[in-house]
Design a protein around this motif. Structure first.
Motif, mmCIF file in Angstrom:
data_model
loop_
_atom_site.group_PDB
_atom_site.id
_atom_site.type_symbol
_atom_site.label_atom_id
_atom_site.label_comp_id
_atom_site.label_asym_id
_atom_site.label_seq_id
_atom_site.Cartn_x
_atom_site.Cartn_y
_atom_site.Cartn_z
ATOM 1 N N ARG A 56 9.643 24.165 33.385
ATOM 2 C CA ARG A 56 8.746 25.289 33.504
ATOM 3 C C ARG A 56 7.192 24.859 33.916
ATOM 4 O O ARG A 56 6.549 25.357 34.633
ATOM 5 N N ASN A 57 6.744 23.585 33.488
ATOM 6 C CA ASN A 57 5.671 23.126 33.745
ATOM 7 C C ASN A 57 5.682 21.872 34.667
ATOM 8 O O ASN A 57 4.682 21.402 35.023
ATOM 9 N N GLU A 58 6.851 21.933 35.494
ATOM 10 C CA GLU A 58 7.261 21.124 36.437
ATOM 11 C C GLU A 58 6.917 19.673 36.421
ATOM 12 O O GLU A 58 6.401 18.967 37.193
ATOM 13 N N ALA A 59 7.403 19.235 35.275
ATOM 14 C CA ALA A 59 7.164 17.782 34.686
ATOM 15 C C ALA A 59 8.203 16.850 35.224
ATOM 16 O O ALA A 59 8.259 15.968 35.006
ATOM 17 N N PHE A 60 9.436 17.665 35.909
ATOM 18 C CA PHE A 60 10.735 16.910 36.120
ATOM 19 C C PHE A 60 11.075 17.011 37.426
ATOM 20 O O PHE A 60 10.682 18.174 38.189
ATOM 21 N N ASP A 61 11.918 16.216 37.912
ATOM 22 C CA ASP A 61 12.560 16.475 39.193
ATOM 23 C C ASP A 61 14.199 16.715 38.713
ATOM 24 O O ASP A 61 14.663 15.983 37.739
ATOM 25 N N ILE A 62 14.883 17.718 39.386
ATOM 26 C CA ILE A 62 16.029 18.119 39.064
ATOM 27 C C ILE A 62 16.977 17.785 40.273
ATOM 28 O O ILE A 62 16.572 18.323 41.662
ATOM 29 N N LEU A 63 18.154 17.104 40.161
ATOM 30 C CA LEU A 63 18.999 16.486 41.290
ATOM 31 C C LEU A 63 20.364 16.927 40.969
ATOM 32 O O LEU A 63 20.700 17.027 39.806
ATOM 33 N N PRO A 64 21.183 17.180 42.009
ATOM 34 C CA PRO A 64 22.436 17.360 41.665
ATOM 35 C C PRO A 64 23.451 15.971 41.048
ATOM 36 O O PRO A 64 23.007 14.899 41.285
ATOM 37 N N VAL A 65 24.360 16.339 40.446
ATOM 38 C CA VAL A 65 25.054 15.148 39.973
ATOM 39 C C VAL A 65 25.879 14.392 41.093
ATOM 40 O O VAL A 65 26.429 15.359 41.882
ATOM 41 N N PRO A 66 25.947 13.194 41.345
ATOM 42 C CA PRO A 66 26.546 12.617 42.394
ATOM 43 C C PRO A 66 27.982 12.615 42.623
ATOM 44 O O PRO A 66 28.937 11.967 43.313
ATOM 45 N N VAL A 67 28.702 13.403 41.651
ATOM 46 C CA VAL A 67 30.096 13.849 41.858
ATOM 47 C C VAL A 67 30.362 15.274 41.563
ATOM 48 O O VAL A 67 29.486 15.808 40.925
ATOM 49 N N ALA A 68 31.485 15.811 42.067
ATOM 50 C CA ALA A 68 31.895 17.138 41.779
ATOM 51 C C ALA A 68 32.346 17.156 40.361
ATOM 52 O O ALA A 68 33.228 16.442 39.928
ATOM 53 N N LEU A 69 31.832 18.257 39.771
ATOM 54 C CA LEU A 69 32.248 18.398 38.215
ATOM 55 C C LEU A 69 33.051 19.914 38.154
ATOM 56 O O LEU A 69 32.108 20.686 38.901
ATOM 57 N N PRO A 70 33.988 20.110 37.214
ATOM 58 C CA PRO A 70 34.338 21.371 37.331
ATOM 59 C C PRO A 70 33.073 22.285 36.639
ATOM 60 O O PRO A 70 32.284 22.139 35.759
ATOM 61 N N PRO A 71 32.933 23.621 37.360
ATOM 62 C CA PRO A 71 32.100 24.773 36.822
ATOM 63 C C PRO A 71 32.418 24.864 35.423
ATOM 64 O O PRO A 71 33.139 24.952 34.871
ATOM 65 N N HIS A 131 26.751 25.004 36.347
ATOM 66 C CA HIS A 131 27.101 23.727 36.748
ATOM 67 C C HIS A 131 26.166 22.656 36.221
ATOM 68 O O HIS A 131 24.688 23.071 35.725
ATOM 69 N N TYR A 132 26.167 21.329 36.088
ATOM 70 C CA TYR A 132 25.444 20.357 35.850
ATOM 71 C C TYR A 132 24.737 19.946 36.655
ATOM 72 O O TYR A 132 24.902 19.933 37.840
ATOM 73 N N CYS A 133 23.510 19.347 36.261
ATOM 74 C CA CYS A 133 22.446 18.837 37.222
ATOM 75 C C CYS A 133 21.879 17.583 36.423
ATOM 76 O O CYS A 133 22.079 17.428 35.112
ATOM 77 N N CYS A 134 21.153 16.770 37.121
ATOM 78 C CA CYS A 134 20.556 15.695 36.381
ATOM 79 C C CYS A 134 19.203 16.090 36.413
ATOM 80 O O CYS A 134 18.458 16.576 37.225
ATOM 81 N N MET A 135 18.384 15.385 35.327
ATOM 82 C CA MET A 135 16.875 15.673 35.382
ATOM 83 C C MET A 135 16.105 14.291 34.809
ATOM 84 O O MET A 135 16.700 13.937 33.842
ATOM 85 N N GLY A 136 14.895 14.062 35.519
ATOM 86 C CA GLY A 136 14.205 13.051 35.114
ATOM 87 C C GLY A 136 12.722 13.249 35.128
ATOM 88 O O GLY A 136 12.450 14.321 35.949
ATOM 89 N N ARG A 137 11.942 12.530 34.647
ATOM 90 C CA ARG A 137 10.479 12.539 34.757
ATOM 91 C C ARG A 137 10.103 12.625 36.269
ATOM 92 O O ARG A 137 10.485 11.896 37.016
#
Length: 313
Positions: free
Chosen positions: A253-268, A167-173
């Motif tokens: 791997r170096n924990e430089a980012f935050d990973i969050l769910p995409v705010p809409v349902a996407l097909p797997p 599934h997709y996710c969002c990733m930012g610093r």
């Protein structure tokens, strides 16, 4: 009448390409050699077979009638030969070609190569970035042995085995002002500056259309052909990546980012490994895809993955 199998290969390649020049390039022959082979075929079948037109080499009715039985015969011959030849991974120096996205190369290839190098130290592996629309032909012609990815459009044309769902996710610093809450709203997602990856060899290019239909179109601050530099750019800026979850974990791997769910349902996403039916029983291809399935398939799905190609043929 005696026939040379190499002439049959030339015939099929000219049929596919509609060009003596392109057929020669794909066969690794010179143009005069292909022209000579065509002349021999014309003599044997007592027909021009192909006529030169402004739109390329057009097959005659005789050539059209010959194409399917010749292809079927060559496939049967190749299968018969492969059944007689055992594959010894410890001794084989065979060169396999695999289509895989840059995410697959980053996340899965190192572990796969570690295993292959141990079990088949002389084996050669070439990774190719093949446009999605060219994959069916590349698999059929043996230019690609296996294709791995979210390749739903190939399932009607290939044997395939399911590996895992994604599934997709969002990733930012880490420290991004809009990610601190641990949750993105649809409004926030629309306002963010995004890194888009538009690769012809990956299904990720379809993501924009899906997001737009869901009411959260992305605003592209940067468009790249590959993911390779995207994470470092996201780490240095406030740009956001939307990407498969396993890739995000690997890049974090170096924990430089935050990973969050995409705010809409996407097909797997369904990640599969594909091969052409003509190579279904080739010992080398069987050995390689079993290694891929063993390494990448979810444990709960490994048994189903092993049998899916039989069900879909």
């Amino acid at each position: 009448m005696e026939f040379d199998l190499n002439l049959m290969r030339v015939f099929l390649m000219v049929m596919d390409e509609g060009s003596v020049t392109r057929a020669a390039q794909r066969l690794g022959l010179t143009q005069p050699a292909v022209s000579y082979a065509l002349n021999r075929l014309r003599e044997q079948f007592d027909d021009p077979l192909f006529l030169r037109t402004p739109n390329g080499m057009q097959p005659t009715p005789v050539a059209l009638a010959l194409a399917e039985p010749i292809e079927r015969g060559l496939n049967s011959f190749a299968e018969a030969i492969s059944l007689r030849q055992a594959f010894d991974p410890q001794r084989s120096s065979r060169r396999f070609r695999m289509a895989m996205s840059d995410i697959g190369v980053m996340v899965f290839l190192p572990e796969l190569m570690e295993q292959l190098h141990t079990e088949a130290p002389r084996l050669q592996l070439e990774i190719r970035d093949v446009p999605l629309e060219d994959l069916p032909q590349a698999l059929r012609d043996g230019e690609i042995d296996l294709a791995i990815g979210n390749l739903a459009g190939l399932r009607q044309q290939t044997c395939h085995a399911h590996l895992f769902h994604e599934h997709y996710c969002c990733m930012g610093r880490r420290g991004h002002p809009l990610l601190a809450s641990g949750k993105l709203t649809r409004a926030q997602y629309r306002k963010l500056d995004h890194i888009l990856v538009d690769s012809r060899g990956s299904s990720h290019r379809a993501l924009d259309g899906i997001l737009a239909e869901a009411g959260v179109p992305r605003r592209p601050a940067l468009t790249l052909p590959h993911f390779s530099a995207a994470a470092e750019i996201a780490r240095r800026t406030d740009l956001i990546l939307t990407l498969p979850y396993r890739a995000a974990l690997w890049l974090n791997r170096n924990e430089a980012f935050d990973i969050l769910p995409v705010p809409v349902a996407l097909p797997p996403l369904q990640v599969t490994v594909h091969w052409h039916p003509r190579f279904d029983t080739d010992p080398g291809t069987v050995w390689l895809r079993q290694r891929v399935i063993t390494l990448l398939a979810d444990p709960d799905n490994s048994a189903a993955a092993q049998s899916s190609s039989v069900e879909d043929r």
